[in-house]
Design a protein around this motif. Sequence first.
Motif, PDB file in Angstrom:
ATOM      1  N   ALA A 182       9.961   9.874  33.065  1.00 31.59           N
ATOM      2  CA  ALA A 182      10.306  11.238  32.662  1.00 31.59           C
ATOM      3  C   ALA A 182       9.753  11.558  31.276  1.00 31.59           C
ATOM      4  N   ALA A 183       9.834  10.613  30.356  1.00 32.76           N
ATOM      5  CA  ALA A 183       9.297  10.847  29.011  1.00 32.76           C
ATOM      6  C   ALA A 183       7.785  11.038  29.050  1.00 32.76           C
ATOM      7  N   ASP A 184       7.088  10.245  29.861  1.00 34.61           N
ATOM      8  CA  ASP A 184       5.637  10.382  29.991  1.00 34.61           C
ATOM      9  C   ASP A 184       5.279  11.765  30.522  1.00 34.61           C
ATOM     10  N   LEU A 185       6.015  12.230  31.521  1.00 32.58           N
ATOM     11  CA  LEU A 185       5.771  13.563  32.071  1.00 32.58           C
ATOM     12  C   LEU A 185       6.093  14.651  31.054  1.00 32.58           C
ATOM     13  N   ALA A 186       7.169  14.461  30.275  1.00 33.54           N
ATOM     14  CA  ALA A 186       7.561  15.472  29.294  1.00 33.54           C
ATOM     15  C   ALA A 186       6.504  15.636  28.209  1.00 33.54           C
ATOM     16  N   VAL A 187       5.850  14.545  27.834  1.00 35.21           N
ATOM     17  CA  VAL A 187       4.869  14.596  26.746  1.00 35.21           C
ATOM     18  C   VAL A 187       3.481  14.972  27.250  1.00 35.21           C
ATOM     19  N   HIS A 188       3.082  14.412  28.384  1.00 42.71           N
ATOM     20  CA  HIS A 188       1.693  14.572  28.839  1.00 42.71           C
ATOM     21  C   HIS A 188       1.539  15.495  30.051  1.00 42.71           C
ATOM     22  N   GLY A 189       2.631  15.958  30.627  1.00 37.98           N
ATOM     23  CA  GLY A 189       2.532  16.863  31.766  1.00 37.98           C
ATOM     24  C   GLY A 189       1.796  16.240  32.933  1.00 37.98           C
ATOM     25  N   ARG A 190       0.839  16.966  33.494  1.00 35.71           N
ATOM     26  CA  ARG A 190       0.107  16.469  34.662  1.00 35.71           C
ATOM     27  C   ARG A 190      -0.860  15.345  34.315  1.00 35.71           C
ATOM     28  N   LYS A 191      -1.078  15.129  33.028  1.00 35.83           N
ATOM     29  CA  LYS A 191      -1.952  14.034  32.620  1.00 35.83           C
ATOM     30  C   LYS A 191      -1.194  12.730  32.411  1.00 35.83           C
ATOM     31  N   ALA A 192       0.084  12.731  32.742  1.00 35.31           N
ATOM     32  CA  ALA A 192       0.883  11.515  32.581  1.00 35.31           C
ATOM     33  C   ALA A 192       0.317  10.398  33.450  1.00 35.31           C
ATOM     34  N   ARG A 193       0.351   9.180  32.929  1.00 29.09           N
ATOM     35  CA  ARG A 193      -0.209   8.026  33.634  1.00 29.09           C
ATOM     36  C   ARG A 193       0.824   7.328  34.515  1.00 29.09           C
ATOM     37  N   ALA A 194       2.092   7.655  34.327  1.00 24.90           N
ATOM     38  CA  ALA A 194       3.142   6.964  35.070  1.00 24.90           C
ATOM     39  C   ALA A 194       3.078   7.321  36.553  1.00 24.90           C
ATOM     40  N   GLU A 195       3.392   6.339  37.383  1.00 24.89           N
ATOM     41  CA  GLU A 195       3.479   6.572  38.826  1.00 24.89           C
ATOM     42  C   GLU A 195       4.835   7.182  39.123  1.00 24.89           C
ATOM     43  N   VAL A 196       4.849   8.313  39.811  1.00 27.60           N
ATOM     44  CA  VAL A 196       6.095   9.041  40.011  1.00 27.60           C
ATOM     45  C   VAL A 196       6.569   8.896  41.449  1.00 27.60           C
ATOM     46  N   ALA A 197       7.890   8.776  41.581  1.00 24.51           N
ATOM     47  CA  ALA A 197       8.504   8.741  42.912  1.00 24.51           C
ATOM     48  C   ALA A 197       8.598  10.165  43.439  1.00 24.51           C
ATOM     49  N   PRO A 198       8.246  10.404  44.700  1.00 23.16           N
ATOM     50  CA  PRO A 198       8.224  11.776  45.212  1.00 23.16           C
ATOM     51  C   PRO A 198       9.599  12.418  45.294  1.00 23.16           C
ATOM     52  N   GLY A 199      10.659  11.628  45.388  1.00 25.32           N
ATOM     53  CA  GLY A 199      11.993  12.194  45.493  1.00 25.32           C
ATOM     54  C   GLY A 199      12.565  12.583  44.149  1.00 25.32           C
ATOM     55  N   ARG A 200      12.756  11.587  43.288  1.00 27.08           N
ATOM     56  CA  ARG A 200      13.383  11.838  41.994  1.00 27.08           C
ATOM     57  C   ARG A 200      12.533  12.748  41.131  1.00 27.08           C
ATOM     58  N   PHE A 201      11.218  12.604  41.174  1.00 28.92           N
ATOM     59  CA  PHE A 201      10.317  13.419  40.365  1.00 28.92           C
ATOM     60  C   PHE A 201       9.529  14.376  41.258  1.00 28.92           C
TER      61      PHE A 201
END
Length: 732
Positions: free
Chosen positions: A346-365
């Motif tokens: 969530a922090a990676d997405l909050a800072v980098h938006g669509r450029k976040a490198r984290a792998e996201v779960a389709p349900g929670r995120f």
Amino acid sequence: MRAGGFPKAYAASGRRAVRVTLVAAAGFYLFRYGLDNPVAATYALFAAVALAGLSKIPGTGRQRAVVVLRLVPVCWLLVVVGTYLSVRTWSAVVGMLVVGFSLAFAAVGGPRPAGAAPGLQLLYMLPSFPPYDPSQLDDRLVGTTTGLALLIAAEALIFPEPAPPTYRERVAGAATAAARCATLLATPPYAVTGADIQAAREAAHALRSLTVPEAERPAGAGLRDRALSHAGLTTRTLLGRLALLQPAPGGRPGAEVSAVLEAVAALATATATCLRAGRSPVSESDELAVARADLSALSAGPVPDGASASVAPDGAAPATDFPPAVLRRHAAVLEIADGALAMGTAADLAVHGRKARAEVAPGRFWYARTRAPFLWWHRVRGHSGRRSVFFQNAVRIALALTAARLVAGVDTLPHGFWATLATLTLTRTTMDETWSTIRRALAGTLAGALLTVGTLLLVGTETWVYAVVLPVWLLFAFTVGPVKGVGWAQGLFTVLVALVFAQLATPTWHLAEARVLDVLIGSAIGAVFGLLAWPRGAHDELRRAAAELLRRAAEIVVATSASVAGDGAAAAPPGVTGHRSLRSAVVLAESAYAQFQSEPMPFGGRGRAVTPPGVDWQATLMAGHHTLWGSERLLKPPVGELGPVAAESVGGLGDRVAGRMLLVSAALDPGGDTPTAPVPSIDPAPQAFTQEPPGAPRLYYASVSWLEALMTDLARIARGGADTERGNAGGP
């Protein structure tokens, strides 16, 4: 108000009043006396009053300046549309309905559009009344633009305010506290001190919406705001799990457990760094995922009921046989790992938006790969039904403003603009509050009218006197009115409008008479629609939304427990439709709770509170989040098998928790059979959560831990905040 509160309140309103006075007076005098343009003068003054006096845009002066700058094109559009639609009563009425609803419903976008909405309503109302002359449009736009430009400069430069800690900084601080707790649990003596637990609770409490300034709350519908809010929720949950982690049997955790906790500490530290400096925590997330997989493989068995050993669910070697106490702790540590991984993502997405490198779960995120227009459409659609308090408020104010405009147009009220303005400023979300506001407003208006009559009779047509008094009265009105309340505000504003209009036309004492009449009509219209359109505001709606949330949660608990117990067919509803429905229920409950906190408690005919006493609404929201996250975690494939005895136990516990949710739901639901019944709080058989079926795997203890946490949430709901501090650290 506590000691020292009034001086502080006067200081804050005084700074605001200075800005309004300088901008309104400068714009008005420039056009009225410098350029001899009364139309532009009127619009310059009211633009400042609208967006600096009537609007409550949160944030520092620089933040408000940015908001006003972005709203300049919207203000132009409102003035243009209002000017052209005003030439006919029917078009002005339809425009008031559409524009009034749209501006009020814009509150779904967060505190900033919600705070600006009343001022924008005023800017549309002003050109909707006489003179109906589209040829004045240029002057109106010039005056509006000048007033807004002066306001932007004043907000940014006059009395600059220190910026409070941002929400990102607060989450970073909480993540640092989580890193310290995890480090202490991973190293001798493998325990968190009382001081650290208290620090964790304080860090979690700092993330609660009530403790965060409105301007800093991540309340928007975009990806970064959703992710930042998600980061705050997961960090609070992680802190609670770390604080409640039981000591290891024998005093020493295994190497795999320590590795997970060390990786959690590293990821929490990296999360704080990400939020402060922007570096993605993806490498630390990968390390934690590996450590988590090692512990999961280690404690995945033994195979139930004495069957032959097999490969662990993730393909690792056959699991070691651990005692139940160790399996319980392994399950708790794996929950901590899941919380930390969600926090980092969530922090990676909050800072980098669509450029976040984290792998996201389709349900929670679910929002991570969704485009901004669709996220906003999702927000609007979620609040477009009659159960949303945003929709209710928008309908109420739009209908009231439309009725006021219709009455003003049909009956040709003198200064009908004032009647519509009274409707806008006096209509509240509950009938009790509306009636109380109207009584004080009428008393203040009458007092202001008497003072106005005396002033007009004494001064007569000496315009220079009104010009000298106007800035002094502006400063006084906008300093005292916000602090003393609506009665003072209406009385002071009555004199203010007289001072303004006395410089635009020949003044007579009938001006005060018209002001009283218009406020009386506007108040009556506001009262009527306050009575007809959801007169109890968010009080009933919160109960109804909380009851619906718990009903949805109960369905997911039953389906998830059945799936974990071995009925694979039950996994589809919570994984797809059920989770989506619960998310929607949580959103509606959260918005109702936010409005509920700003409304006075309603009372019955004999002064009795009509809301169930002792209800912790925050715990209700926590129960919804915990249901979602626990279900998603337990249903991650492969689910595994429990065996007959453990499966029967999990299924029975799931039914018990779901039944308790339904009982609490029935007690909260204002449309139920027992709307005022006390909320049940005691589980008749708490010992069921401590059972240790022979051969039960870690999955069993993970499921039981989830269900027990939900039962704790339900107990907090009934205790009405007795465990609020503990809940602050433990819930989202």
